[in-house]
Design a protein around this motif. Structure first.
Motif, PDB file in Angstrom:
ATOM      1  N   ARG A  70       0.866  -1.181   0.000  1.00  0.00           N
ATOM      2  CA  ARG A  70       0.000   0.000   0.000  1.00  0.00           C
ATOM      3  C   ARG A  70       0.903   1.231   0.000  1.00  0.00           C
ATOM      4  O   ARG A  70       1.692   1.444   0.923  1.00  0.00           O
ATOM      5  CB  ARG A  70      -0.880  -0.018   1.253  1.00  0.00           C
ATOM      6  CG  ARG A  70      -1.805   1.186   1.381  1.00  0.00           C
ATOM      7  CD  ARG A  70      -2.712   1.012   2.594  1.00  0.00           C
ATOM      8  NE  ARG A  70      -3.659   2.093   2.747  1.00  0.00           N
ATOM      9  CZ  ARG A  70      -3.469   3.187   3.486  1.00  0.00           C
ATOM     10  NH1 ARG A  70      -2.347   3.326   4.158  1.00  0.00           N
ATOM     11  NH2 ARG A  70      -4.394   4.125   3.560  1.00  0.00           N
ATOM     12  N   ILE A 115       1.349   5.635  -1.362  1.00  0.00           N
ATOM     13  CA  ILE A 115       0.623   6.853  -1.704  1.00  0.00           C
ATOM     14  C   ILE A 115       0.320   6.788  -3.197  1.00  0.00           C
ATOM     15  O   ILE A 115       1.179   6.418  -3.994  1.00  0.00           O
ATOM     16  CB  ILE A 115       1.459   8.108  -1.371  1.00  0.00           C
ATOM     17  CG1 ILE A 115       1.669   8.201   0.135  1.00  0.00           C
ATOM     18  CG2 ILE A 115       0.752   9.377  -1.870  1.00  0.00           C
ATOM     19  CD1 ILE A 115       2.500   9.398   0.565  1.00  0.00           C
ATOM     20  N   ASP A 116      -0.901   7.141  -3.559  1.00  0.00           N
ATOM     21  CA  ASP A 116      -1.328   7.040  -4.955  1.00  0.00           C
ATOM     22  C   ASP A 116      -0.401   7.810  -5.893  1.00  0.00           C
ATOM     23  O   ASP A 116       0.071   8.895  -5.576  1.00  0.00           O
ATOM     24  CB  ASP A 116      -2.766   7.565  -5.090  1.00  0.00           C
ATOM     25  CG  ASP A 116      -3.323   7.318  -6.479  1.00  0.00           C
ATOM     26  OD1 ASP A 116      -3.327   8.263  -7.287  1.00  0.00           O
ATOM     27  OD2 ASP A 116      -3.718   6.183  -6.749  1.00  0.00           O
ATOM     28  N   THR A 148       1.442  11.464   5.191  1.00  0.00           N
ATOM     29  CA  THR A 148       0.644  10.334   4.725  1.00  0.00           C
ATOM     30  C   THR A 148      -0.789  10.408   5.263  1.00  0.00           C
ATOM     31  O   THR A 148      -1.680   9.752   4.749  1.00  0.00           O
ATOM     32  CB  THR A 148       1.252   8.984   5.177  1.00  0.00           C
ATOM     33  OG1 THR A 148       1.461   9.047   6.589  1.00  0.00           O
ATOM     34  CG2 THR A 148       2.554   8.704   4.467  1.00  0.00           C
ATOM     35  N   HIS A 181      -4.220   6.662  -0.765  1.00  0.00           N
ATOM     36  CA  HIS A 181      -3.303   5.545  -0.971  1.00  0.00           C
ATOM     37  C   HIS A 181      -3.908   4.545  -1.936  1.00  0.00           C
ATOM     38  O   HIS A 181      -5.124   4.459  -2.075  1.00  0.00           O
ATOM     39  CB  HIS A 181      -3.035   4.830   0.366  1.00  0.00           C
ATOM     40  CG  HIS A 181      -2.082   5.559   1.254  1.00  0.00           C
ATOM     41  ND1 HIS A 181      -2.376   6.767   1.838  1.00  0.00           N
ATOM     42  CD2 HIS A 181      -0.825   5.244   1.662  1.00  0.00           C
ATOM     43  CE1 HIS A 181      -1.342   7.167   2.569  1.00  0.00           C
ATOM     44  NE2 HIS A 181      -0.396   6.259   2.479  1.00  0.00           N
ATOM     45  N   ASP A 236       7.124   4.385  -3.714  1.00  0.00           N
ATOM     46  CA  ASP A 236       7.437   5.348  -2.654  1.00  0.00           C
ATOM     47  C   ASP A 236       8.919   5.324  -2.293  1.00  0.00           C
ATOM     48  O   ASP A 236       9.523   6.382  -2.120  1.00  0.00           O
ATOM     49  CB  ASP A 236       6.541   5.175  -1.420  1.00  0.00           C
ATOM     50  CG  ASP A 236       6.528   3.751  -0.883  1.00  0.00           C
ATOM     51  OD1 ASP A 236       5.786   3.511   0.075  1.00  0.00           O
ATOM     52  OD2 ASP A 236       7.246   2.892  -1.425  1.00  0.00           O
TER      53      ASP A 236
END
Lengths: 254, 533
Positions: A11, A13-14, A30, A35, A127
């Protein structure tokens, strides 16, 4: 084939979100930020589901490490076609310092426990851009690895992997069990359709702690500081060649 | 039988091609003859049904009328403009080319001058001068209009807002944005998003259209269902009138009942009553959670029932409800190589929810989706919460217009109808046209009762056009619909106004036009029918 495939999903951050550094420079913001599943992990899930549809493998197990929220990511994998999920609970400080070494230890332990014969991961996370988890997992298990895969095929008892490397494409054959990391052109992930999203709600997600697997998640790395990249300076327009040479001299470049 | 019309002599340099408009049922080409006079050939429009009502030239309601006796631009005029707008008076024919043709490449003017003022004062001086000299002016924003309203018909001076792109102020408590008319909609969206707000309207042309153009055409778009029309969200306007006077109604008040609301006159007037130079607009907060669902239905009836269910279960978080049919999906796949995220269905719906609480919205959305799936109103679907996926799903609706341009020739109809009747028109047109048309597709803002009916053929087909018009307008009129829901009238539809408005209303519009622009220099040949005088 009675193979079981483990797919790691992270998972992150988009991809489309604008990243902001925390005021105390210890990391990025965050909280309240959108996400989603790491794009390369999506490709990994898609590949595993495709193999299952071709009846080359029997079961796809999606794994994610992190706090409660990662269950959303596992559900997405289930909606894409994974059979069940494993949520390795890591939260708080441990989650902040969780990196490739700990994750690969966890995946190695799970692979043994679940008797998986293939692990498919994304080549890297968007990320941290580490590109280490797949390789470390293979080393810990002493399994062969096919990284940056843009094509995957079963040939008898071996796996043919076409890898995207700097010089072009490299084709290798590796024995199972093995670790494969997915690159961009491996496939195009499917959209999770509603009937599958509904079905996914009923699929099981088992909860496990790192300690249960005998893994120590303490980190050997300490993040000192996180900064934004320096802002790009505006260029300078010059009128003549003499001006250009003059400016270059001033900047000590000539 | 043909109608011949001799036009006054024009310079050899320029050549005219009026006839590229799809609604033309005839070939209208102006060519230079050896004696340097222009002769326009007209051929008979096959169907002269309502010719009595359709204005000066009954044979060709959407063709350009003859040029009105405006003055022509002289060297003296050019000197004035060059002194007023140094470096921003464009006369180079190559640079003028794109401003003389509309986005659909169906109408072309022959203006020789493009002016780019930076301030309201600049616009005021231009109009004062043009009014005195009796020079016609065509205001132009992003030139994305679909009814030929944004380009000159003849040699009107193009007044472009492209350099009027300053944001004056933004109040983040009230959400009121004040800016110049030439700000590009997408840029305003980005500006606002950084401040946690969004524009109240969104449309496919957002990368090019100017807010001034949006306001002067009362653009609708994808968010109208949730935030309402520009008539509600625009709080104030600064308009330069035909004689150069600046009308400053740029209030930033949510409520102001002091006298007649003049700005409503200019909103949707398509540049014929005044040139909008600044806008103050009320902007909503940026939603914290946006979800998009892409669903497939097997019949239009089910689509309507899904809409009702949606309204009931999603309620206040619903922000868009759009549809497209299977033909549209085929075109998207064929020309733009987009993939259908779900199985093939006769109808597709794009539903967007926008709210301030992700968990609350997702719960409502999932309950709604479960309901429509189990009751079989919807046969398949997918949901997206991530920005990249949301964009991908929206592009399936937003890029239909683009896909159509690859089919050859598109005949576009933007119709408002009672919601239940929307698809009946598409099916009826298919029956009516039979094999004459290559494609008959329907898509649009079904939530607002607005259908975009598009018909394609490999190239301009006048027989096909004659079969479509005025059949489509009569059909619309029969159900008391609008022949132009959001695109406006422009050049192409000006003479069809009587299908949706009574003659007394049109006459009053004429009086207002005469009062505000006695010489008729603002965007002539547009919006009002030719027989208005």
């Amino acid at each position: 084939m009675s193979a079981r495939v483990l797919v790691g999903v992270k998972r992150v951050i988009d991809y489309a979100v604008k990243i902001r550094v925390k005021p105390d420079h210890t990391g990025v913001v965050t909280d309240g930020v959108k996400h989603s599943m790491n794009p390369f992990c999506e490709i990994a899930v898609e590949e595993a589901v495709k193999l299952k549809e071709k009846k080359l493998i029997k079961e796809v197990v999606a794994v994610s490490c992190g706090p409660q929220q990662v269950q959303e990511t596992i559900r997405t994998a289930l909606a894409m076609g994974a059979d069940r999920g494993i949520h390795v609970e890591v939260s708080g400080k441990d989650y902040e310092t969780l990196g490739p070494l700990q994750v690969s230890k966890i995946l190695a332990a799970l692979a043994k426990k679940e008797e998986a014969s293939l692990i498919i991961l994304g080549k890297q996370a968007i990320d941290d851009d580490c590109n280490q988890t797949g390789q470390m997992t293979a080393a810990l298990l002493d399994w062969p690895q096919g990284t940056f895969a843009s094509e995957l095929a079963f040939e008898a008892d071996k796996l043919k992997v076409v890898r995207e490397i700097d010089g072009g494409l490299e084709t290798i054959k590796i024995k199972l069990p093995a670790v494969v990391t997915a690159d961009l052109r491996l496939n195009t992930p499917r959209y999770a359709t509603l009937p599958n999203i509904m079905k996914a709600k009923k699929k099981k997600i088992a909860m496990v702690k790192p300690a249960d697997l005998g893994v120590d998640v303490s980190s050997r790395l300490e993040v000192l500081k996180v900064d934004e990249p320096p802002t790009r300076q505006a260029g300078v327009k010059v009128e003549t060649v003499e001006d250009l040479v003059g400016k270059l001299k001033e900047a000590g470049r000539v | 039988m043909g109608l011949f019309q001799k036009c006054s002599r024009l310079s050899l340099r320029s050549s005219y091609m009026w006839s590229v408009c799809p609604q033309y049922s005839i070939a209208v080409t102006a060519r230079e003859t050896p004696d340097r006079a222009l002769i326009v050939h007209w051929t008979q429009h096959r169907d002269v049904h309502n010719s009595r009502r359709l204005g000066a030239n009954p044979a060709n309601p959407s063709a350009a009328p003859p040029r009105l006796p405006f003055s022509r631009v002289t060297q003296e005029d050019l000197s004035f403009f060059r002194a007023l707008l140094p470096g921003r008076t464009i006369t180079d024919p190559d640079l003028l080319k794109s401003s003389n043709v509309d986005w659909l490449k169906t109408v072309q003017g022959s203006s020789d001058v493009l002016l780019r003022p930076k301030t309201t004062e600049g616009v005021s001086q231009i109009l004062r001068y043009c009014n005195e000299r009796n020079l016609a002016v065509c205001p132009q924003g992003g030139n994305t209009g679909l009814v030929g309203g944004s380009v000159p018909v003849f040699d009107e001076i193009i007044l472009s807002t492209s350099l009027m792109n300053q944001v004056f102020a933004f109040d983040n408590i009230s959400g009121i944005l004040t800016c110049q008319a030439g700000c590009v909609l997408e840029n305003l969206s980005h500006y606002l998003e950084e401040r946690d707000f969004i524009m109240p309207l969104d449309l496919g042309a957002k990368g090019s259209c100017h807010i001034g153009g949006n306001v002067s055409t009362n653009a609708g778009g994808l968010r109208l269902l949730r935030y309402g029309s520009l008539r509600g969200t625009v709080l104030g306007l600064e308009v330069v009138l035909a004689d150069g006077h600046v009308l400053n109604c740029l209030a930033t008040l949510r409520k102001d009942n002091t006298g007649y609301d003049l700005k409503q006159l200019f909103i949707g007037s398509e540049g014929t009553l005044g040139v909008i130079t600044a806008v103050s607009i009320l902007c909503p907060r940026k939603p914290k959670a946006v979800n998009v669902a892409f669903l497939g239905c097997s019949s239009f009836q089910q689509l309507l029932e899904t809409f009702q269910c949606c309204r009931g279960m999603l309620g206040e978080i619903l922000s868009a409800f759009e549809f497209l049919d299977a033909s549209c999906m085929n075109l998207l796949e064929k020309h733009l190589k987009l993939t259908n995220p779900i199985t093939e269905c006769p109808f597709y719906i794009v539903i967007e929810t926008a709210g301030s609480n992700a968990t609350h919205d997702e719960e409502k959305l999932h309950q709604f989706l479960e309901e429509v799936m189990t009751s079989s109103l919807v046969t398949d679907g997918t949901v997206a919460t991530e920005a990249t996926k949301i964009k991908a799903l929206w592009s399936l609706r937003e890029r239909v217009t683009e896909a159509l341009t690859h089919e050859g020739y598109t005949y576009k109809y933007d119709i408002s109808l009672p919601v239940e009747k929307i698809y009946d028109l598409v099916q009826d047109m298919r029956r009516h046209l039979g094999g004459m048309a290559k494609n008959v597709v329907g898509y649009g803002h079904v939530g607002d009762g607005n259908l975009h009916l598009n018909i394609t053929s490999p190239s301009k087909d006048f027989d096909l056009l004659a079969a479509i018009e005025p059949y489509v307008y009569e059909w619309t009129s029969q159900w008391k619909g609008s022949i132009s829901a959001e695109h406006g009238l422009g050049l192409k539809k000006r003479n069809y106004i009587y299908y949706s408005k009574p003659s007394e209303a049109v006459a009053l519009m004429g009086s207002i036009k005469a009062m505000l622009d006695p010489k008729g220099i603002l965007n002539p040949y547009k919006t009002l029918p030719d027989n208005i005088n």
